[in-house]
Design a protein around this motif. Sequence first.
Motif, PDB file in Angstrom:
ATOM      1  N   ILE A 138     -19.874 -29.332  12.553  1.00  0.00           N
ATOM      2  CA  ILE A 138     -19.381 -30.841  12.767  1.00  0.00           C
ATOM      3  C   ILE A 138     -20.567 -31.471  13.215  1.00  0.00           C
ATOM      4  N   TYR A 139     -21.560 -30.898  13.937  1.00  0.00           N
ATOM      5  CA  TYR A 139     -22.932 -31.538  14.118  1.00  0.00           C
ATOM      6  C   TYR A 139     -23.721 -31.870  13.249  1.00  0.00           C
ATOM      7  N   PHE A 140     -24.267 -30.735  12.502  1.00  0.00           N
ATOM      8  CA  PHE A 140     -25.180 -31.027  11.281  1.00  0.00           C
ATOM      9  C   PHE A 140     -24.504 -31.254   9.901  1.00  0.00           C
ATOM     10  N   GLY A 141     -23.022 -30.884   9.856  1.00  0.00           N
ATOM     11  CA  GLY A 141     -22.553 -31.214   8.476  1.00  0.00           C
ATOM     12  C   GLY A 141     -21.850 -32.919   8.188  1.00  0.00           C
ATOM     13  N   THR A 142     -21.793 -33.313   9.314  1.00  0.00           N
ATOM     14  CA  THR A 142     -21.305 -34.423   8.992  1.00  0.00           C
ATOM     15  C   THR A 142     -22.108 -35.776   8.870  1.00  0.00           C
ATOM     16  N   VAL A 143     -23.279 -35.422   8.797  1.00  0.00           N
ATOM     17  CA  VAL A 143     -24.541 -36.397   8.509  1.00  0.00           C
ATOM     18  C   VAL A 143     -24.038 -37.359   7.251  1.00  0.00           C
ATOM     19  N   GLY A 144     -24.094 -36.594   6.144  1.00  0.00           N
ATOM     20  CA  GLY A 144     -23.684 -37.637   4.928  1.00  0.00           C
ATOM     21  C   GLY A 144     -22.416 -38.202   4.887  1.00  0.00           C
ATOM     22  N   LEU A 145     -21.380 -37.711   5.523  1.00  0.00           N
ATOM     23  CA  LEU A 145     -19.993 -38.236   5.730  1.00  0.00           C
ATOM     24  C   LEU A 145     -20.078 -39.440   6.671  1.00  0.00           C
ATOM     25  N   MET A 146     -20.757 -39.477   7.866  1.00  0.00           N
ATOM     26  CA  MET A 146     -21.213 -40.430   8.699  1.00  0.00           C
ATOM     27  C   MET A 146     -21.717 -41.665   7.939  1.00  0.00           C
TER      28      MET A 146
END
Lengths: 229, 250, 231
Positions: free
Chosen positions: C71-79
């Motif tokens: 959730i910390y590193f993987g949501t960058v693109g999503l955000m």
Amino acid sequence: MNWDVIVQYLPRLLDGAVLTLQLVAISVLLGLILALPMGIARASQNLYLRALPYAYIFFFRGTPLLVQLFLVYYGMAQFDVVRQSALWPYLRDPYWCAIITMTLHTAAYIAEIIRGAIQAVPPGEVEAARALGMSRTQTLLHVTLPRAIRIGLPAYSNEVILMLKASALASTITLVELTGAARTIIARTYLPVEFFFAAGVIYLIIAFVLVQGFKLLERWLRVDACQGR
Amino acid sequence: MQTYKKFLLAAAATLAIGSQAVAAEKLKLGTEGAYPPFNLIDASGQVVGFDIEIGQALCAKMKVECEVVTSDWDGIIPALNARKFDFLIASMSITEERKRAVDFTEPYYTNKLQFVAPKSVDFKTDQNSLKGKVIGAQRATIAGTWLEDNLAKVVDVKLYDTQENAYLDLASGRLDGILADTFVQWEWLKSDAGKDFEFKGDPVFDNDKIGIAVRKGDPLRERLNTALKEIVADGTYEKINAKYFPFSIY
Amino acid sequence: MIFDLHGFGPALLAGTLMTIQLALASLALGLVLGLLGALAKTSPLKPLQWLGGTYSTLVRGVPELLWVLLIYFGTVGLMRSLADLLGMESLELSAFAAGTIALGLCFGAYATEVFRGAILAIPKGHREAGLALGLSAPRIFWRLILPQMWRIALPGLGNLFMILMKDTALVSVIGLEELMRRSQIAVTASKEPFTFYMVAALIYLGLTVVAMIGLHFLERRASRGFVRSAA
């Protein structure tokens, strides 16, 4: 999703998964052995016997596994006595530190499962065994424990799954198990989504297989037939 | 019912996500905080070190106010790209792999990679002598990558979340040696904890250019480059350098 | 003082407060998710049942640490796409927000099962009585089911909360300065890992004890007017 890269690094993830399985298998087996006397003591009618394992169980259930892991891995090395002892060849190896910590941790939980299971054995059955002239030890070995194993098995299988997930923490003490492998690969590829996703899927598959295995074991031990009161 | 409302409110507050515009007068300076003497957190919780002083000097030249933000090393590039900060000054080596993810300024210092091992041990750095040794490095650093690329088949490579944890394991005897940046190790060797250890052999890699990272295409890069030239020219850089090392690292 | 804290006492205290905040925020999110999950699982609609079941199975099968990292590193693109969508300059998940979401997600998955058990334990007659009185479905849930569920679910939720409190230590891995991270920083400076990790362990133990006592009072309050049946 960059599937090619996942496929390219899949062997490294699978190597990690093998280490994960080793850590879990060894610690839940050793944990069970360690927990057995503690669980029996906790279910005893003797107050002192009951109180004895309490502090141990309280500490290991009341603190995070990560703290315990760091205490064993980094903490122990603070003392020269430990570093000069005969145990150091084992304690210097992160593999054994992880196994020791995970075993101590899970044993505290398993001991409580065993206590609960023993206390759930219908008193009538124990009384019947005693009335038939069985000694306390005989009753424990032939009546209480076989019955308690069946009562406690579902909870034990839960604990095994919890330890599978807890083993991810071993990556913080340099072990390249499944999570550690994913983190090492991500440090090179900068593809966090791909590799945490892939690792997550592998964990799910392992958990699924373990749950099915325990279901077979439960059927083989006829756990269902024993649950009825 | 009050309880449930409170829970819902708290949950909503949790989900509220901080957002901020990149205002011209305020920038966030990202660093790690576990890499003395370049960046570290002191007992009062302040982030200090060479990187931070250089960063603040650049901010002063650019006439912007900078707030220091720390992130763990593993995720420091994703954090930059997630705009958790605007530029990253954390003793980061400029590598091709990283250039695919971020842009770098001109190097603000040049580092070398060198082995460190106990003084009492005869430690040679050729492949044959290294065979079977346990060597530590920080995960996701150029030292870690160098070990994996060059010595993975020869030595047992152990990767740590922080450099400090690697030192703890060298001191406890779990590691035969460490490969890391020369200047960082120089600082540790003169500390009390490092007094029984020394450099072994020549640097195995001596052209480790350290740059400031910004998001891809961010014009901030040029402003940082200009400011960097200015602090080198007016002696600010030299002054900061002298506080940390008796030799120039530029 | 048995332990020499080298001046890191206040830092550890600040970390402890952060740990408590993180645990409470995750609890709030997790309770909401758990309730929604249980409602989905017990709903008569098949797709909702499937959704609730998938949520609790998937989340419970993956390590908490992996959720935190993902959730910390993987949501960058999503955000970033979300920010573009909303026309904002930037959107970010702080370590606190990411930790709260990850731990809340995990708590919610287990709480789904606890709440589901509690819903099923409420006699059918109560719902039927509500219907006979002409109450709407949401009203029946809010006024009849929920207050009773609370009592049945409390011990299970209490156990989950203790687990949650210990899982907050995982968020140290993404740099949130809670108790564990503060201890690591102290170890870096003092070179005394045993001392500081032991102090951290004792603080966690203290938090567990406080939570146990709190839970005991909550349980007593929730079961006012009920006779505890013998097991």
